[in-house]
Motif scaffolding. Sequence first.
Motif, PDB file in Angstrom:
ATOM      1  N   UNK A  94      19.256  83.640  -3.196  1.00 61.27           N
ATOM      2  CA  UNK A  94      19.603  82.352  -2.595  1.00 61.27           C
ATOM      3  C   UNK A  94      18.540  81.328  -2.923  1.00 61.27           C
ATOM      4  N   UNK A  95      18.937  80.092  -2.848  1.00 55.51           N
ATOM      5  CA  UNK A  95      17.937  79.029  -3.041  1.00 55.51           C
ATOM      6  C   UNK A  95      17.186  78.765  -1.746  1.00 55.51           C
ATOM      7  N   UNK A  96      17.885  78.971  -0.658  1.00 52.99           N
ATOM      8  CA  UNK A  96      17.319  78.586   0.628  1.00 52.99           C
ATOM      9  C   UNK A  96      16.140  79.471   1.020  1.00 52.99           C
ATOM     10  N   UNK A  97      16.265  80.779   0.779  1.00 52.34           N
ATOM     11  CA  UNK A  97      15.222  81.703   1.228  1.00 52.34           C
ATOM     12  C   UNK A  97      13.878  81.447   0.521  1.00 52.34           C
ATOM     13  N   UNK A  98      13.836  81.471  -0.802  1.00 52.29           N
ATOM     14  CA  UNK A  98      12.514  81.262  -1.420  1.00 52.29           C
ATOM     15  C   UNK A  98      11.958  79.864  -1.150  1.00 52.29           C
ATOM     16  N   UNK A  99      12.848  78.870  -1.035  1.00 53.53           N
ATOM     17  CA  UNK A  99      12.363  77.516  -0.732  1.00 53.53           C
ATOM     18  C   UNK A  99      11.714  77.487   0.646  1.00 53.53           C
TER      19      UNK A  99
ATOM     20  N   UNK B 166       1.788  71.464  -1.936  1.00 54.26           N
ATOM     21  CA  UNK B 166       2.534  71.095  -3.143  1.00 54.26           C
ATOM     22  C   UNK B 166       3.640  70.099  -2.796  1.00 54.26           C
ATOM     23  N   UNK B 167       3.903  69.212  -3.744  1.00 57.62           N
ATOM     24  CA  UNK B 167       4.987  68.235  -3.571  1.00 57.62           C
ATOM     25  C   UNK B 167       6.336  68.926  -3.732  1.00 57.62           C
ATOM     26  N   UNK B 168       7.389  68.221  -3.343  1.00 53.93           N
ATOM     27  CA  UNK B 168       8.745  68.764  -3.523  1.00 53.93           C
ATOM     28  C   UNK B 168       8.976  69.119  -4.981  1.00 53.93           C
ATOM     29  N   UNK B 169       8.511  68.236  -5.835  1.00 55.91           N
ATOM     30  CA  UNK B 169       8.715  68.451  -7.272  1.00 55.91           C
ATOM     31  C   UNK B 169       7.998  69.713  -7.752  1.00 55.91           C
ATOM     32  N   UNK B 170       6.766  69.911  -7.255  1.00 53.97           N
ATOM     33  CA  UNK B 170       5.995  71.083  -7.680  1.00 53.97           C
ATOM     34  C   UNK B 170       6.603  72.369  -7.120  1.00 53.97           C
ATOM     35  N   UNK B 171       7.081  72.321  -5.874  1.00 48.78           N
ATOM     36  CA  UNK B 171       7.707  73.518  -5.295  1.00 48.78           C
ATOM     37  C   UNK B 171       8.983  73.847  -6.061  1.00 48.78           C
ATOM     38  N   UNK B 172       9.771  72.799  -6.379  1.00 50.43           N
ATOM     39  CA  UNK B 172      10.991  73.022  -7.162  1.00 50.43           C
ATOM     40  C   UNK B 172      10.639  73.637  -8.512  1.00 50.43           C
ATOM     41  N   UNK B 173       9.562  73.145  -9.132  1.00 52.63           N
ATOM     42  CA  UNK B 173       9.179  73.633 -10.460  1.00 52.63           C
ATOM     43  C   UNK B 173       8.730  75.086 -10.406  1.00 52.63           C
ATOM     44  N   UNK B 174       7.912  75.438  -9.440  1.00 57.14           N
ATOM     45  CA  UNK B 174       7.401  76.811  -9.406  1.00 57.14           C
ATOM     46  C   UNK B 174       8.522  77.772  -9.035  1.00 57.14           C
ATOM     47  N   UNK B 175       9.438  77.339  -8.166  1.00 57.35           N
ATOM     48  CA  UNK B 175      10.584  78.199  -7.834  1.00 57.35           C
ATOM     49  C   UNK B 175      11.485  78.371  -9.047  1.00 57.35           C
ATOM     50  N   UNK B 176      11.724  77.287  -9.763  1.00 59.13           N
ATOM     51  CA  UNK B 176      12.544  77.361 -10.972  1.00 59.13           C
ATOM     52  C   UNK B 176      11.896  78.316 -11.974  1.00 59.13           C
ATOM     53  N   UNK B 177      10.566  78.227 -12.048  1.00 61.32           N
ATOM     54  CA  UNK B 177       9.860  79.096 -12.980  1.00 61.32           C
ATOM     55  C   UNK B 177      10.023  80.577 -12.601  1.00 61.32           C
ATOM     56  N   UNK B 178       9.741  80.921 -11.327  1.00 63.23           N
ATOM     57  CA  UNK B 178       9.784  82.354 -10.983  1.00 63.23           C
ATOM     58  C   UNK B 178      11.210  82.885 -11.013  1.00 63.23           C
ATOM     59  N   UNK B 179      12.207  81.991 -10.890  1.00 67.38           N
ATOM     60  CA  UNK B 179      13.594  82.470 -10.898  1.00 67.38           C
ATOM     61  C   UNK B 179      14.116  82.753 -12.313  1.00 67.38           C
ATOM     62  N   UNK B 180      13.351  82.321 -13.330  1.00 65.32           N
ATOM     63  CA  UNK B 180      13.797  82.629 -14.691  1.00 65.32           C
ATOM     64  C   UNK B 180      12.743  83.386 -15.510  1.00 65.32           C
TER      65      UNK B 180
ATOM     66  N   UNK C 164      18.003  77.085 -11.580  1.00 66.50           N
ATOM     67  CA  UNK C 164      16.899  76.231 -11.143  1.00 66.50           C
ATOM     68  C   UNK C 164      17.072  75.731  -9.710  1.00 66.50           C
ATOM     69  N   UNK C 165      15.976  75.325  -9.126  1.00 68.75           N
ATOM     70  CA  UNK C 165      16.002  74.670  -7.817  1.00 68.75           C
ATOM     71  C   UNK C 165      15.480  73.251  -8.030  1.00 68.75           C
ATOM     72  N   UNK C 166      16.214  72.281  -7.511  1.00 64.95           N
ATOM     73  CA  UNK C 166      15.858  70.893  -7.802  1.00 64.95           C
ATOM     74  C   UNK C 166      14.937  70.323  -6.726  1.00 64.95           C
ATOM     75  N   UNK C 167      14.302  69.220  -7.122  1.00 63.32           N
ATOM     76  CA  UNK C 167      13.419  68.510  -6.198  1.00 63.32           C
ATOM     77  C   UNK C 167      14.199  68.067  -4.958  1.00 63.32           C
ATOM     78  N   UNK C 168      15.452  67.632  -5.181  1.00 58.91           N
ATOM     79  CA  UNK C 168      16.270  67.154  -4.060  1.00 58.91           C
ATOM     80  C   UNK C 168      16.549  68.276  -3.074  1.00 58.91           C
ATOM     81  N   UNK C 169      16.770  69.483  -3.611  1.00 56.38           N
ATOM     82  CA  UNK C 169      17.035  70.619  -2.719  1.00 56.38           C
ATOM     83  C   UNK C 169      15.798  70.959  -1.888  1.00 56.38           C
TER      84      UNK C 169
END
Length: 228
Positions: free
Chosen positions: A136-141, A170-184, A192-197
């Motif tokens: 899920x996107x919600x749990x790791x976020x 970390x900013x929203x953008x950085x959290x989105x980036x690191x989550x996107x990274x570990x998910x792939x 990916x997980x977006x900054x908006x999410x």
Amino acid sequence: MSDSTLPPEPEKDRNDEPALSDAEVQRMHSQILREKEEPREGFPPVPIFLLFVFATVVFTCGIYMGKNSAGFRWDVYDPNFDPAQLNEAPAQVVYDPVAAGERIFSQNCVACHQSDGQGLPGAFPPLVGTAWVQDSRIVPTAVLLNGLNGPIEVAGSTYNGNMPAFGGLLSDRDIAAVLTYIRQAWGNTAGPITEAQVAEARQAHGSRAAPWTAEEVFSLSELSTPVE
Ligand code: HEC
């Protein structure tokens, strides 16, 4: 050797028979003197057509410099300028969340989860192939924003540690980036997980001070929009 065989030339007295008479010599010289230009004082004036040529050259150069000097700015001239580079693709300025995420991961997460995402058995859970990261996107976020505490089960092993909150770091953008990274990374295949999410999650529970428990964070995902 032939010289020695020739008879010696008879010697002549040149004064005996001069080639030219005095009168002839005088006449020739007076002719030469007459044909020579009279010397003048000072420099001869520049021909007028040359003046026009020079004026045209100066005028043309002036126009050229005026047009191409870039206002004589010191910072315009680049001695290393390579015109071939003009045809090359411009430097990539597009934001790449995976590349940014890898950097953020190496700065914030490797100490515990290790660079291969395998964690340390018994202490830090792996991020590779786990439902926590991918399902899920919600749990790791939520885990990143507020932290995680208490016993959890990851890939068949139980961990009971303390995952620090990164919401304040970390900013929203950085959290989105690191989550996107570990998910792939490392063979993970989640989207990916977006900054908006991340911003949405932060709005919903970013101010929560206590870290989540496993139960809480999974109920969060059940209450929210369906897991993708
Ligand atoms: C100080 C060590 C530490 C750091 C730094 C850390 N974590 Fe964790 N992380 C943990 C621990 C310990 C747990 C398990 C918490 C528990 O047992 O309740 C965990 C759990 C997790 C989980 C959920 C479980 C899993 O393995 O899938 C995710 C996702 C996670 N961390 C991601 C990250 C990311 C991304 C970063 C960097 C931004 C990070 N962590 C930094 C220690 C750390």
